[in-house]
Motif scaffolding. Structure first.
Motif, short mmCIF file in Angstrom:
data_model
loop_
_atom_site.label_atom_id
_atom_site.label_comp_id
_atom_site.label_asym_id
_atom_site.label_seq_id
_atom_site.Cartn_x
_atom_site.Cartn_y
_atom_site.Cartn_z
N TYR A 196 1.96 -21.27 32.13
CA TYR A 196 1.97 -21.52 30.70
C TYR A 196 1.51 -20.27 29.97
N SER A 197 1.99 -20.11 28.74
CA SER A 197 1.62 -18.93 27.96
C SER A 197 1.67 -19.26 26.48
N LEU A 198 0.87 -18.51 25.72
CA LEU A 198 0.88 -18.56 24.26
C LEU A 198 0.84 -17.12 23.78
N SER A 199 1.89 -16.70 23.09
CA SER A 199 2.04 -15.29 22.68
C SER A 199 2.18 -15.19 21.17
N ALA A 200 1.52 -14.20 20.60
CA ALA A 200 1.62 -13.94 19.16
C ALA A 200 1.90 -12.47 18.93
N GLY A 201 2.78 -12.18 17.97
CA GLY A 201 3.12 -10.80 17.64
C GLY A 201 3.19 -10.57 16.15
N TYR A 202 2.77 -9.38 15.72
CA TYR A 202 2.78 -9.04 14.30
C TYR A 202 3.41 -7.67 14.10
N LEU A 203 4.36 -7.60 13.17
CA LEU A 203 5.03 -6.34 12.83
C LEU A 203 4.16 -5.55 11.85
N VAL A 204 3.65 -4.41 12.30
CA VAL A 204 2.77 -3.59 11.47
C VAL A 204 3.57 -2.57 10.67
N LEU A 205 4.49 -1.90 11.33
CA LEU A 205 5.32 -0.89 10.68
C LEU A 205 6.77 -1.08 11.09
N PRO A 206 7.72 -0.79 10.22
CA PRO A 206 7.55 -0.29 8.85
C PRO A 206 7.14 -1.40 7.88
N VAL A 207 6.50 -1.01 6.80
CA VAL A 207 6.12 -1.99 5.78
C VAL A 207 7.36 -2.56 5.11
N LYS A 208 8.38 -1.71 4.92
CA LYS A 208 9.63 -2.14 4.33
C LYS A 208 10.78 -1.45 5.05
N TYR A 209 11.78 -2.24 5.46
CA TYR A 209 12.93 -1.66 6.16
C TYR A 209 13.84 -0.91 5.20
N LYS A 210 14.18 0.33 5.60
CA LYS A 210 15.13 1.14 4.85
C LYS A 210 16.26 1.63 5.74
N SER A 211 15.99 1.75 7.02
CA SER A 211 16.98 2.28 7.94
C SER A 211 16.68 1.78 9.35
N TYR A 212 17.73 1.60 10.17
CA TYR A 212 17.54 1.19 11.56
C TYR A 212 16.88 2.28 12.38
N GLU A 213 16.80 3.50 11.83
CA GLU A 213 16.18 4.61 12.55
C GLU A 213 14.66 4.62 12.41
N GLN A 214 14.10 3.75 11.55
CA GLN A 214 12.65 3.69 11.40
C GLN A 214 11.99 3.20 12.68
N THR A 215 10.83 3.79 13.00
CA THR A 215 10.06 3.37 14.16
C THR A 215 9.29 2.09 13.84
N ASN A 216 9.38 1.12 14.75
CA ASN A 216 8.62 -0.12 14.61
C ASN A 216 7.33 -0.03 15.41
N LEU A 217 6.27 -0.57 14.85
CA LEU A 217 5.00 -0.71 15.55
C LEU A 217 4.62 -2.19 15.53
N ASN A 218 4.47 -2.77 16.72
CA ASN A 218 4.13 -4.18 16.84
C ASN A 218 2.87 -4.34 17.66
N LEU A 219 2.02 -5.30 17.25
CA LEU A 219 0.81 -5.63 17.98
C LEU A 219 0.93 -7.04 18.53
N TYR A 220 0.47 -7.24 19.77
CA TYR A 220 0.58 -8.53 20.43
C TYR A 220 -0.74 -8.93 21.06
N VAL A 221 -0.92 -10.23 21.18
CA VAL A 221 -1.95 -10.78 22.06
C VAL A 221 -1.34 -12.00 22.73
N GLU A 222 -1.51 -12.07 24.06
CA GLU A 222 -0.89 -13.14 24.83
C GLU A 222 -1.92 -13.78 25.76
N LEU A 223 -1.88 -15.09 25.83
CA LEU A 223 -2.67 -15.86 26.78
C LEU A 223 -1.73 -16.35 27.88
N LEU A 224 -2.05 -16.03 29.13
CA LEU A 224 -1.16 -16.29 30.25
C LEU A 224 -1.94 -17.03 31.33
N GLY A 225 -1.45 -18.21 31.72
CA GLY A 225 -2.19 -19.00 32.68
C GLY A 225 -1.34 -19.63 33.75
#
Length: 288
Positions: A196-225
């Motif tokens: 079983y698992s419970l996973s959460a993710g949040y998109l930090v960057l970009p703040v606003k999408y302008k182009s598919y070339e923008q770098t995405n930064l995502n933060l996650y925390v997952e509980l895995l059992g």
């Protein structure tokens, strides 16, 4: 028109718009884009208590999106777990079918079913001489997995909810462990397990999408059992795995994650690990 084309390109890739559900240690209910090919190279580093040393498992992986509902992974495993040198351990195949999708402008809820099968040529216990009894318990370990350690099958359900920049997902599955290519499953190992698992993710960057070339930064925390459910062998553990993820040009991602046990009573040989993964996606491969 230019902005419309850019938005369409981002939407088609799926990696940029829904990046916050590209979990590192678990699968979401969403699938990769249709007619896309993914190439993953994963390195896992872990402590091995029975040897007081660091182990490594290398996992090359190919992923293919057959349709918006069906995707398949094929994996290989190379490791020094349970042996002195790196060696090929075997492989597995994973298939996921999305059967429910409720989409809105800035949110969606999806559910999927998955199955996995593994064929592993790996000893269940360290080699300790020709006269060693494989039914005796040589060290404290009751954890099995289908990612290089044990042959077997699994199946389960995944549910994922996305709201704006936040995504949460849960998994419940059943594992059945079997004989490895050359090694019987020891009597003291549980053959049946829930994962079983419970996973959460949040998109930090970009703040606003302008182009598919923008770098995405995502933060996650997952509980895995996991929980052993055999009547004579019932124990469990729950790990926490924070992770950081970068996505470049909506096609290439870099994952970094550290996993450690929160609580549990299952004797384990590996209770901490560090993951490094590089993945590249190629879209519309049938039209190339």
């Amino acid at each position: 028109m230019k902005k419309l084309l850019i938005l369409l390109a981002i939407t088609c890739t799926g990696m940029a718009v829904h990046a916050q559900e590209l979990y590192v240690n678990a699968e979401p209910a969403s699938n990769m884009a249709t007619n896309s090919l993914g190439i993953r190279l994963t390195n896992k580093f872990f402590n091995m208590k029975h040897e007081s040393s660091t182990g490594m498992r290398f996992e090359p992986e190919l992923m293919f999106g057959f349709s918006k509902k069906l995707m398949v992974h094929v994996l290989g495993y190379v490791s020094n777990n349970m042996q002195e040198a790196m060696r090929f351990e075997g492989g597995s195949i994973y298939a996921k079918y999305r059967f429910l999708s409720n989409d809105d402008l800035h949110s969606h809820f999806r559910m999927a079913a998955y199955v996995k099968g593994s064929l592993i040529d790996n000893p269940y216990i360290p080699a300790m001489g020709d006269d060693h009894d494989h039914d005796a318990k040589p060290f404290s370990n009751e954890e099995l997995d289908l990612a290089g350690m044990s042959s077997g099958v699994s199946g389960g359900i995944i549910a994922t909810q996305l709201v704006h920049k936040f995504a949460i997902s849960g998994t419940l599955g059943y594992n059945r462990f079997m004989k490895n290519v050359k090694d019987e499953l020891p009597l003291f190992f549980s053959r049946n397990m829930l994962n079983y698992s419970l996973s959460a993710g949040y998109l930090v960057l970009p703040v606003k999408y302008k182009s598919y070339e923008q770098t995405n930064l995502n933060l996650y925390v997952e509980l895995l059992g996991k929980s052993n459910i055999d009547q004579y062998r019932q124990n469990y553990y729950v790990d926490v795995a924070p992770a950081i993820q970068f996505i470049f040009n909506s096609t290439t991602r870099l994952d970094l994650s550290y996993r450690t046990q929160l609580f549990g009573d299952m004797p384990r040989n590996m209770d901490r690990s560090f993951l490094v993964r590089l993945e590249h996606n190629i879209f519309n491969i049938r039209n190339r």
